[in-house]
Design a protein around this motif. Sequence first.
Motif: not given
Length: 117
Positions: A1-17, A53-60
């Motif tokens: 099992m490998s980790k990935l981090t959701i940064i943006a999109g139609d899913f909540p941000t956070g850690v996935g696998r 990626l820097l065009l996304l509406d994401i936190d600092e």
Amino acid sequence: MSKLTIIAGDFPTGVGRFTIRNFTLPGDENHYLCETVPAQQVTFIDEATEEFLLLLDIDEDTKQFISAPGDDVIFFMVKLKDKRRFIASSDHRTYQKVIKAVEKEANISPVLTSTAA
């Protein structure tokens, strides 16, 4: 099992696998529920550039992470058959596992999808 981090999109941000053939993605804002998405649902996958990626509406904090990610971090974009999308980060080894699974399960090649989109 490998980790990935959701940064943006139609899913909540956070850690996935990612397992052999499935993404396990955060399913709600509290991360109590997860959603499993098979690799065969992927219609597009490609690396995401820092400029995009820097065009996304994401936190600092996320913007700082994108600006200096480290040597073993890769960002990629995924589009699913149901039109949902996400942008994630992972290590290169995990990304290669994802690519191999998508090529096998969904019968698409990331090289072909990057020019078609």
